[in-house]
Design a protein around this motif. Sequence first.
Motif, mmCIF file in Angstrom:
data_model
loop_
_atom_site.group_PDB
_atom_site.id
_atom_site.type_symbol
_atom_site.label_atom_id
_atom_site.label_comp_id
_atom_site.label_asym_id
_atom_site.label_seq_id
_atom_site.Cartn_x
_atom_site.Cartn_y
_atom_site.Cartn_z
ATOM 1 N N ARG A 1 0.795 -1.272 -0.063
ATOM 2 C CA ARG A 1 0.217 0.010 0.107
ATOM 3 C C ARG A 1 0.914 1.246 -0.087
ATOM 4 O O ARG A 1 0.656 2.271 -0.759
ATOM 5 C CB ARG A 1 -0.864 0.105 1.319
ATOM 6 N N SER A 2 2.130 1.196 0.770
ATOM 7 C CA SER A 2 2.739 2.342 0.780
ATOM 8 C C SER A 2 3.410 2.694 -0.474
ATOM 9 O O SER A 2 3.543 3.793 -0.853
ATOM 10 C CB SER A 2 3.790 2.460 1.892
ATOM 11 N N ASP B 1 0.646 4.275 -2.775
ATOM 12 C CA ASP B 1 0.702 5.619 -2.084
ATOM 13 C C ASP B 1 1.450 6.631 -2.532
ATOM 14 O O ASP B 1 1.193 7.577 -3.098
ATOM 15 C CB ASP B 1 0.438 5.795 -0.578
ATOM 16 N N ASP C 1 -9.730 -1.558 -6.703
ATOM 17 C CA ASP C 1 -8.317 -1.475 -5.982
ATOM 18 C C ASP C 1 -8.248 -1.410 -4.560
ATOM 19 O O ASP C 1 -9.243 -0.920 -4.116
ATOM 20 C CB ASP C 1 -7.495 -0.434 -6.807
ATOM 21 N N ASN D 1 -6.252 0.167 -3.133
ATOM 22 C CA ASN D 1 -5.412 1.318 -2.832
ATOM 23 C C ASN D 1 -6.317 2.703 -3.180
ATOM 24 O O ASN D 1 -6.504 2.685 -4.261
ATOM 25 C CB ASN D 1 -4.147 1.362 -3.269
ATOM 26 N N SER E 1 -5.645 5.726 -3.079
ATOM 27 C CA SER E 1 -4.858 6.699 -3.974
ATOM 28 C C SER E 1 -4.959 6.538 -5.416
ATOM 29 O O SER E 1 -5.094 7.343 -6.141
ATOM 30 C CB SER E 1 -3.487 6.759 -3.508
#
Length: 260
Positions: free
Chosen positions: A37-38, A41, A104, A106, A108
């Motif tokens: 995730r990071s 992001d 998704d 995520n 972002s």
Amino acid sequence: MTDNSHAPSPVSADVMAEETDFGFRSVRKEEKKNLVRSVFDSVAGKYDVMNDIMSLGIHRVWKRIFVTELGPQPGLRLLDLAGGTGDITFGWLKGGGGPAIMTDINSSMLSVGRDRAINQGLVSDLSFCVVDAEAIPLRDMSVDRVSIAFGLRNCTDKLAVIREARRVLRPGGRFMCLEFSKVQVAALAPIYDAWSFNVLPAMGGMVAKDRDSYQYLAESIRMFPDQETLASMFREAGLSHVRYQSLSGGIAAIHSGWRI
Ligand SMILES: C[S@@+](CC[C@H](N)C(=O)[O-])C[C@H]1O[C@@H](n2cnc3c(N)ncnc32)[C@H](O)[C@@H]1O
């Protein structure tokens, strides 16, 4: 040039039941989703431009082939997993496909995709949903096509994703995956390695200001199952008529299986 000979094999990582690969690192399974995730992001705002730079535009050709093979038709409903900024969903809709659900894990990435959809006037027959591809919140047998492009590599339990895709497909429906794969042209391998492990992270550092995420990208590609292994995972998940097509000498591959 980076020495990749220390890369762990996919098998050795899988043997450790509580651990999984995050690039060449071994991490606890619960940790991987947050790490992935990071990455996304961090890269979401530059994702599309980086794709064009990194692949010299070739990802567009691969995606065009993939969408054509998905066979958009007005009466068919698509679920696009790990849809990111929307290339596959948009290709489906522009190709005359029926209602699409772009998903998704995520938000972002998905919000970049939603802005692109609005800019391209693609709002009818399109819904967005934050979804973990390993646990799809849809009823059994509710869609006709399930796609995942460059997403399966980032999932922790890849077999769970394929099983979920089969579960939500109607009988006669098709699951397709576009993903980086194993280079099959020996002469291409050293050039591709140099590009992946030297050029990509450097460009990621310059353009997206995030070298580490692009180092992960290069490493995750090497850890992903090869063409035959992924095809056998499709069969294990219960899909039929499984086949694959290598693209650009095996840099990428399209896998397909049907729910009978
Ligand atoms: C490389 S991008 C691909 C985006 C798009 N499909 C494309 O082809 O351009 C990978 C995407 O997988 C998503 N992803 C990673 N793990 C996921 C999961 N467990 N479920 C759903 N999406 C996931 C990421 O958030 C990211 O948007």
